[in-house]
Design a protein around this motif. Structure first.
Motif, PDB file in Angstrom:
ATOM      1  N   HIS A   1       0.822  -1.210   0.000  1.00  0.00           N
ATOM      2  CA  HIS A   1       0.000   0.000   0.000  1.00  0.00           C
ATOM      3  C   HIS A   1       0.862   1.269   0.000  1.00  0.00           C
ATOM      4  O   HIS A   1       0.352   2.359  -0.206  1.00  0.00           O
ATOM      5  CB  HIS A   1      -0.970  -0.017   1.191  1.00  0.00           C
ATOM      6  CG  HIS A   1      -0.328  -0.258   2.518  1.00  0.00           C
ATOM      7  ND1 HIS A   1       0.293  -1.457   2.826  1.00  0.00           N
ATOM      8  CD2 HIS A   1      -0.187   0.524   3.600  1.00  0.00           C
ATOM      9  CE1 HIS A   1       0.775  -1.396   4.055  1.00  0.00           C
ATOM     10  NE2 HIS A   1       0.500  -0.208   4.541  1.00  0.00           N
TER      11      HIS A   1
ATOM     12  N   CYS B   1      -2.793   0.273  -3.764  1.00  0.00           N
ATOM     13  CA  CYS B   1      -2.930  -1.133  -3.425  1.00  0.00           C
ATOM     14  C   CYS B   1      -3.699  -1.182  -2.116  1.00  0.00           C
ATOM     15  O   CYS B   1      -3.222  -0.688  -1.087  1.00  0.00           O
ATOM     16  CB  CYS B   1      -1.561  -1.797  -3.278  1.00  0.00           C
ATOM     17  SG  CYS B   1      -1.685  -3.558  -2.854  1.00  0.00           S
TER      18      CYS B   1
ATOM     19  N   TRP C   1      -5.178  -3.903  -6.733  1.00  0.00           N
ATOM     20  CA  TRP C   1      -4.200  -2.985  -7.303  1.00  0.00           C
ATOM     21  C   TRP C   1      -4.868  -2.064  -8.320  1.00  0.00           C
ATOM     22  O   TRP C   1      -5.694  -2.503  -9.112  1.00  0.00           O
ATOM     23  CB  TRP C   1      -3.106  -3.752  -8.050  1.00  0.00           C
ATOM     24  CG  TRP C   1      -2.251  -4.631  -7.205  1.00  0.00           C
ATOM     25  CD1 TRP C   1      -2.469  -5.945  -6.900  1.00  0.00           C
ATOM     26  CD2 TRP C   1      -1.033  -4.290  -6.563  1.00  0.00           C
ATOM     27  NE1 TRP C   1      -1.449  -6.426  -6.114  1.00  0.00           N
ATOM     28  CE2 TRP C   1      -0.550  -5.433  -5.894  1.00  0.00           C
ATOM     29  CE3 TRP C   1      -0.281  -3.115  -6.492  1.00  0.00           C
ATOM     30  CZ2 TRP C   1       0.623  -5.433  -5.160  1.00  0.00           C
ATOM     31  CZ3 TRP C   1       0.902  -3.118  -5.772  1.00  0.00           C
ATOM     32  CH2 TRP C   1       1.339  -4.268  -5.111  1.00  0.00           C
TER      33      TRP C   1
END
Length: 176
Positions: free
Chosen positions: A51, A64, A80
Motif C-alpha cells: 500500500h 494497493c 491494485w
C-alpha cells in the motif's frame, strides 16, 4: 533492455472437460533486475507494505488496497490500481505464497483487466542477494494461460514490473 525469456510450459492438470489445454497457451516470462537494496528491504515492500508502493512509483501504481486478510499472509486479497500501456487498470489478487526466508511472494490474479486476455495469471517475485557485490537480484516470473492464440505475451507488463523494481530500489536506497 534485458532479453525476454518466454517459455512454453506444458500444463500438468489443466483439464477442461475431457480436453487438455493447449500447451501453446500456457507460458512463462522471466526477468532479472539488479538492485542495490537488500533482499529483505525489497521483499518487505511487496509482502508487508504494498500500500506504500504508490509513493515510490506513482506514475505506475496508483494504489494497493487490502480487500481481505492481513498484509504478508497467504490468502490475503489485495486490489491494485496501476497504469499499463498508458491505461488505468485494476487487478484483484490473492497472495498464494510468502516465504520471508527466501524473500519470495506469489500473487494470483483473480479479477481485473488481465482476466480479459488470460485464463490464469500468476506473478512470483524472488529476491536474492548478489553473489559477489552488495545488492540483490529481483527475479520476476509471470506464468499465464492465454485465452486463445491471438493474445500477445505480456512483455510490456514484464517491462512494467522491471521498471517498478527500479523505482522501489531508488526509494529504498534514498531512505537509507
Amino acid at each position: 533492455m534485458p532479453s525476454l525469456n518466454i517459455k512454453q510450459t506444458t500444463p500438468t492438470s489443466n483439464i477442461v472437460g475431457d480436453t487438455m489445454a493447449s500447451s501453446t497457451l500456457t507460458c512463462k516470462l522471466e526477468a532479472d533486475v539488479d538492485i542495490k537494496a537488500s533482499p529483505e528491504q525489497f521483499h518487505e515492500m511487496f509482502a508487508h507494505k504494498p500500500h506504500h508502493l504508490h509513493h515510490t512509483c506513482y506514475d505506475k501504481i496508483q494504489g494497493c488496497d487490502l480487500h481481505e486478510g492481513e498484509w504478508g499472509k497467504v490468502g490475503t486479497i489485495v486490489h491494485w490500481s496501476y497504469v499499463h500501456d498508458g491505461k488505468a487498470k485494476k487487478a484483484k489478487e490473492v497472495v498464494e505464497a510468502v516465504d520471508p526466508d527466501k524473500n519470495l511472494i506469489t500473487f494470483r490474479v483473480i479479477e481485473g483487466d488481465l482476466m480479459e486476455e488470460y485464463k490464469s495469471f500468476v506473478a512470483t517475485i524472488l529476491v536474492s542477494p548478489k553473489s559477489k557485490d552488495s545488492g540483490s537480484v529481483v527475479h520476476w516470473t509471470l506464468e499465464y494461460e492465454k485465452l486463445h492464440d491471438g493474445i500477445a505475451h505480456p512483455e510490456t507488463l514484464l517491462q512494467l514490473v522491471q521498471d517498478i523494481s527500479k523505482d522501489i530500489d531508488a526509494h529504498l536506497i534514498q531512505a537509507n
